[in-house]
Structures are given as C-alpha cells and as structure tokens.
Design an enzyme around this catalytic site. Structure first.
Site, PDB file in Angstrom:
ATOM      1  CE1 TYR A 146      87.721  48.382 -37.979  1.00 37.30           C
ATOM      2  CE2 TYR A 146      88.946  50.333 -38.640  1.00 37.30           C
ATOM      3  CZ  TYR A 146      87.794  49.570 -38.679  1.00 37.30           C
ATOM      4  OH  TYR A 146      86.728  49.997 -39.430  1.00 37.30           O
TER       5      TYR A 146
ATOM      6  CE  LYS B 205      77.215  36.409 -34.453  1.00 31.17           C
ATOM      7  NZ  LYS B 205      75.788  36.355 -34.827  1.00 31.17           N
TER       8      LYS B 205
ATOM      9  CG  ASP C   1      73.080  38.662 -35.517  1.00 33.04           C
ATOM     10  OD1 ASP C   1      73.085  39.068 -34.340  1.00 33.04           O
ATOM     11  OD2 ASP C   1      72.956  37.450 -35.809  1.00 33.04           O
TER      12      ASP C   1
ATOM     13  CG  ASP D  30      83.701  50.942 -39.817  1.00 34.35           C
ATOM     14  OD1 ASP D  30      83.626  52.168 -39.984  1.00 34.35           O
ATOM     15  OD2 ASP D  30      83.958  50.143 -40.735  1.00 34.35           O
TER      16      ASP D  30
ATOM     17  CG  ASP E 280      79.324  54.058 -42.337  1.00 39.12           C
ATOM     18  OD1 ASP E 280      79.802  54.935 -41.596  1.00 39.12           O
ATOM     19  OD2 ASP E 280      79.789  53.802 -43.465  1.00 39.12           O
TER      20      ASP E 280
HETATM   21  C1  IPM Z   1      85.489  55.550 -40.128  1.00 37.71           C
HETATM   22  C2  IPM Z   1      86.133  55.074 -41.414  1.00 37.71           C
HETATM   23  C3  IPM Z   1      87.501  54.451 -41.081  1.00 37.71           C
HETATM   24  C4  IPM Z   1      87.256  53.276 -40.157  1.00 37.71           C
HETATM   25  C5  IPM Z   1      88.330  54.012 -42.282  1.00 37.71           C
HETATM   26  C6  IPM Z   1      88.405  55.081 -43.342  1.00 37.71           C
HETATM   27  C7  IPM Z   1      89.709  53.571 -41.871  1.00 37.71           C
HETATM   28  O1  IPM Z   1      85.318  54.185 -42.079  1.00 37.71           O
HETATM   29  O2  IPM Z   1      86.024  56.475 -39.498  1.00 37.71           O
HETATM   30  O3  IPM Z   1      84.459  55.010 -39.745  1.00 37.71           O
HETATM   31  O4  IPM Z   1      86.984  52.158 -40.622  1.00 37.71           O
HETATM   32  O5  IPM Z   1      87.335  53.457 -38.962  1.00 37.71           O
HETATM   33 MN    MN Z   2      83.419  53.819 -41.127  1.00 35.81          MN
END
Ligand code: IPM
Ligand code: MN
Length: 367
Positions: free
Chosen positions: A144, A195, A228, A252, A256
């Site tokens: 990032y 990884k 993975d 990240d 999710d």
């Molecule tokens: C999160 C979001 C952010 C990230 C984006 C919006 C920059 O997806 O907080 O997980 O990738 O960290």
């Molecule tokens: Mn995210």
C-alpha cells in the site's frame, strides 16, 4: 468524573445516521459506568471534498490530534465516483489518516452469533455455533505504501506501473505483539498468513514472526499458512482459526472474506490502533464499522447501527481502558439482536425495524 475526548467523523452515506445512534449508546453507557464523553465533529471523505475541497482536511486532522481516539463512520459514494482514484474519498481519506496517526494495527473481529447463522452464505453444518475469529492486519506498510510507486511511459510507448511491497523487522515485530495480545485474551492461537513460497517479504515475515513468538510468547500456539490456502480454509472451516494475522494487502482481502462469511457487514466493527499512546496512556485508535456507506439505503433511516455501536465499544476498550463498559455494550447488542429486534439486513423473515428502533433495543438491553 473521568472525561474522554474523541473526534467524531461521521462521513458519508449511512455514516451520520448510525453515528447518531452510537453516540446515544455511548452517552448512556457513560452515565451507567461513571464517565463523561466529550467529542467534536469534523468532516471526512466526500462531505469534506464538498465543504473543503479535500477528503482529509487539515482542520479535521487538527481536531483528531487534540483527541484520544477517533470514532469514524464511513466514506465514499456515487457522487464522488468519477474523481481520479487517488482523490476518491475512500483512498484519499483512509490512507492518509492511517499514515498520519501511525495506525499500524487493524483489528477486525469476525463474529456471527449462533442465532444468526442464516445470515452466512456458509452451510449451517459448517458453523453450528456461529463464528468467532479475529483478523489482525498490518495497516501502514507493505504494498500500500512502499516506494517506488509510480506509473510511467516507456520508450516504446507502453505504460508501466510499479507498486513495491516492503517490510522491515520492526514493523513485523510490533504487529506480532498485537496478535499475541489478542490471542492471549482469546483462544491462545495465532495463524500467521503469508506467501513465503514466492515473496521475499513473506520469507522475512515468517522468520521474524517465528522468532518473535518464540522469544515473547512461547505459550501461544503459532502456525503458518499460505494466503491462497487461508482463503480456502476460511470458506471451509472458519472456526479452525482463532486469530488470523497477516500483512496489509492479504489482510484487506481476507478480512472482507471474513466479513461475508459472518453474514451482514452491518454487524462488524473494527479498530485501527496506533503506535502512539493517547493522553490516557492507551493506544490512540480509529474505530470504524466494516460495512461502508451503503448508498442504496442512505438517508432512509433503516441502516443497521450495530457495527457503529460495536466500534464505539472497541474505542472504550482499547483507547479508554473501559473494559467493563465495552463488554456491556457488546452484550447489549447481542441480547437485542438475538431476542429478535433486527434491521432488514439480519431479519430473515422476522419483522424488521428501523435504525432508531434497533438503537432503542440496544439501549434497553443496556439498562
Ligand atoms: C479497507 C478498505 C481500504 C483498504 C480502501 C478503501 C483504501 O478496503 O479499509 O479495507 O484497502 O484498506
Ligand atoms: Mn478492504
């Protein structure tokens, strides 16, 4: 009486609606546990672009600097979707605020109450007693932020873009400590995800983590898994994990995935903890729901406020040291939801209530 000072950044979409409820819950919790809350509002994200021309204005930063924590709503929405990616609210607000306050540790609990297993896309028999895991994600390093990061046109006319994934020992060690602290307060197990079969940064990550745990937390059961495989295992049997621990981009993606298997994003809180202590001697942190701005239902008063309320509870726990008050909010949310008061995202055939009624049910369970 103790007074805790924090910045309130409601942001866009459903942010302001759910924030209002969370602030009410905090106020009542303070009365019950004997503390005052003092907060200042500031613009962040799309609304800050509209009002100040920037997603993270200096005036907002200054208010955060004078606070002991930040309670964050959510940012972004269709109105700002046509801006260049770098200027869009999500990226232009979240990344700089993380960097500005050195918020290197993202803590995302993946919690699904047994009564809510219908909300998960996973089969019930895989999660008979719900889900209870935590993801610890490194948040200010890796691909990032690594340099060089650029796009240039090559002599042959092609465009070339570069991102750089970079980690150093100290960055890995400090987040390893957060994973250890988290596991100590839970099941005592950490799975570090990398990884290391391909990436140099992952080889270093695995080495540093192994040594750090050996020296500082031999009692913790540490395992390693490739990212993975971790993505598959999370979908197959999430409760094999206790604490998932990983670098920025893997975290990240996996967090999710964790969000979706836990059903509604409307229930998931998060904390981003800083390297710096606040005036109380606790970590400065930013607390935000995982769900985003939900533009489709913004302004309708039907959003689920629970993630924002639970984020406020995390603020009490981590930045203000109010463990008991935090637990009582968490319990109140659980009681309210499992006894049948539910917003549309978690209703499943039950009658659904609006944001205010959900908040009222939490307040009632708090009493
Ligand atoms: C999160 C979001 C952010 C990230 C984006 C919006 C920059 O997806 O907080 O997980 O990738 O960290
Ligand atoms: Mn995210």
């Amino acid at each position: 009486m103790k007074t805790y000072t924090f910045a309130v950044l409601p942001g866009d979409g459903i942010g302001p609606e759910v924030m209002e409820v969370a602030l009410e819950v905090l106020k009542v919790t303070g009365e019950k546990f004997g503390f005052n809350l003092h907060y200042k509002n500031a613009d962040i994200g799309g609304i800050a672009i509209d009002n100040h021309g920037l997603a993270f204005p200096d005036t907002t930063k200054a208010i955060c600097e004078k606070s002991d924590a930040i309670l964050f709503g959510s940012v972004g929405g269709p109105k700002w979707e046509n801006l260049p990616p770098k200027e869009q609210p999500e990226r232009a607000a979240l990344l700089p605020i993380r960097k500005a306050f050195n918020l290197y540790a993202n803590v995302r609990p993946g919690l699904l109450y047994p009564q809510l297993t219908d909300a998960s896309p996973l089969k019930k028999e895989r999660i008979p007693s719900g889900i209870d895991i935590v993801c610890i994600r490194e948040l200010t390093g890796g691909i990032y932020f690594g340099q060089p990061k650029s796009t240039q046109t090559l002599p042959n006319g092609e465009e070339q873009a570069i991102d750089t994934m970079v980690y150093q020992t100290s960055e890995i060690e400090r987040i390893a400590q957060v994973a250890i602290d988290t596991a100590c307060a839970r099941g005592g197990k950490v799975c570090s995800i990398d990884k290391a079969n391909v990436l140099e940064t992952s080889v270093l990550w695995r080495k540093v983590v192994t040594n750090y745990f050996k020296e500082h937390a031999p009692e913790i059961e540490l395992s390693h898994m490739y990212v993975d495989n971790a993505a598959m295992q999370l979908a197959r049997d999430p409760n094999q994990f206790d604490v998932l621990f990983t670098e920025n981009m893997f975290g990240d993606i996996l967090s999710d995935e964790m969000g979706v298997i836990c059903g509604s994003l409307g229930m998931l809180a998060s904390a981003s903890l800083g390297a710096n202590s606040n005036s109380l001697g606790h970590p400065f942190g930013l607390y935000e729901p995982s769900g985003g701005t939900a533009p489709d239902i913004a302004g309708m008063g039907i959003a689920n406020p629970c993630a924002q309320i639970l984020s406020a509870a995390m603020m009490l726990r981590y930045s203000f040291g109010e463990q008991e008050a935090a637990s009582s909010i968490e319990k109140a949310v659980e009681v309210a939801v499992t006894s049948g008061t539910r917003t549309g995202d978690i209703a499943f055939g039950l009658e659904s209530v609006d944001t205010a009624s959900m908040g009222a049910a939490v307040l009632q369970s708090l009493a």
